[in-house]
Design an enzyme around this catalytic site. Structure first.
Site, PDB file in Angstrom:
ATOM      1  N   SER A  46     -46.478   8.354 -14.304  1.00 39.88           N
ATOM      2  CA  SER A  46     -46.929   6.512 -14.641  1.00 39.88           C
ATOM      3  C   SER A  46     -47.834   6.871 -15.847  1.00 39.88           C
ATOM      4  CB  SER A  46     -48.438   6.860 -13.841  1.00 39.88           C
ATOM      5  OG  SER A  46     -48.916   7.635 -14.087  1.00 39.88           O
ATOM      6  N   GLU A  47     -47.802   8.017 -17.185  1.00 42.18           N
ATOM      7  CA  GLU A  47     -47.758   8.088 -18.635  1.00 42.18           C
ATOM      8  C   GLU A  47     -48.014   8.977 -19.283  1.00 42.18           C
ATOM      9  OE1 GLU A  47     -51.776   4.331 -18.515  1.00 42.18           O
ATOM     10  OE2 GLU A  47     -51.395   6.443 -16.512  1.00 42.18           O
ATOM     11  N   ALA A  48     -47.304   9.398 -20.627  1.00 42.89           N
ATOM     12  CA  ALA A  48     -47.252  10.113 -21.172  1.00 42.89           C
ATOM     13  C   ALA A  48     -48.672   9.720 -22.016  1.00 42.89           C
ATOM     14  CB  ALA A  48     -46.086  10.250 -21.664  1.00 42.89           C
TER      15      ALA A  48
END
Length: 305
Positions: A46-48
């Site tokens: 979903s995110e980095a």
């Protein structure tokens, strides 16, 4: 070849394979914006986060979803703080420690709580939320979520609220209706975009599965390329403010609210987000979120020169 190491952790959980996954790149100064975006899309989390500079009191953090960079996000901030403190890049002592992250939205204060030599909890102080448009069209929203219009509660309005990233908050009557939700991307693209509602969707119910929780939550992120998010920090602060604003939760003490949001249960990644809201004379003056993180692994991305 250019090599960039990353840490993989689960955030807003104290158990492996729960919470929200995050990849943290601690040495990302030589990556371009395009490379950060392509790496995040490749990892398909979903995110980095990408640390482009770090000093004794402040670090610059870039946050990407598979579709785009975001100006602020909760679980990436919490998880990145945990990784930097765990590895000694943020100097910490027993008890409470303060630090600053510079994100696109501006400077974000964080607090890191150390107990018996371990980083137990990270807290993120969020910008005060902005209450925006109220959406009255229950038929469109219920079609989007594949539920009946009567499943949407009348106790509070469907409303867009933002603390850097806008979400449409949709109150749902009970956990049974929450479980039935199936997000329809086609309805979002054909109806919501046509009406100018280019926002992600946060559905919640005050009927919880865990007796210790205050609210049961689900988030669908079509603008971010996220089908369903296990734990959404950027929405949880505004959620807490929404619940306080509309009188849906009780005070812990005068003007102080502690809210526990359970999320990710329907997609088998249970999460818990601790939300703190302070309000004086009907005006919200503080919002923060907090949670723990768990180490899962590490890896290396290899790029051509």
């Amino acid at each position: 070849m250019r090599k960039f190491d990353y840490e993989l952790i689960d955030v807003f959980t104290d158990e492996p394979f729960g919470g929200n996954q995050l990849a943290v790149f601690k040495d990302a100064a030589k990556l371009t914006d395009e490379e950060m975006q392509r790496i995040t899309s490749e990892l398909n989390l979903s995110e980095a986060t990408f640390i482009t500079s770090a000093a004794q009191d402040k670090a610059t953090v870039r946050i990407f979803t598979p579709n785009r960079e975001v100006p602020i996000a909760g679980h990436p901030t919490i998880g990145t703080g945990y990784v930097l403190a765990r590895d000694g890049l943020i100097q910490t002592v027993e008890g409470e420690n303060s630090y600053l992250f510079k994100e696109l939205v501006g400077e974000i204060p964080i607090k890191l709580y150390k107990k018996h030599g371990e980083i137990e909890t990270v807290e993120m102080i969020q910008p005060l939320p902005d209450f925006k448009a109220v959406i009255a069209d229950k038929e469109s929203v219920s079609a989007l979520l594949s539920i009946d219009a009567i499943d949407i509660s009348d106790r509070s309005p469907m409303q867009i609220v933002s603390a850097g990233v806008p979400f449409l908050f949709v109150p749902i009557k009970d956990s049974a209706a929450m479980k039935q939700i199936k997000f329809r991307q086609d309805v979002w693209e054909k109806e919501f975009l046509a009406k100018g509602w280019e926002v992600d969707i946060f559905a919640f119910s005050l009927e919880t599965l865990d007796k210790k929780a205050t609210v049961h939550s689900r988030m669908f992120g079509p603008t971010m390329g996220i089908s369903e998010d296990p734990a959404t920090g950027a929405a949880s602060g505004p959620l807490g403010a929404y619940l306080v604003h509309y009188g849906l939760v009780s005070e812990e003490s005068e003007g102080n609210y502690l809210i526990i949001s359970e999320q990710g249960i329907e997609i088998e990644r249970p999460s818990q987000i601790r939300i703190t809201v302070e309000s004086k004379e009907g005006k919200i003056n503080h919002v923060s979120i907090a949670g723990s993180s768990v180490d899962i692994g590490y890896g290396t991305i290899v790029l051509k020169e």
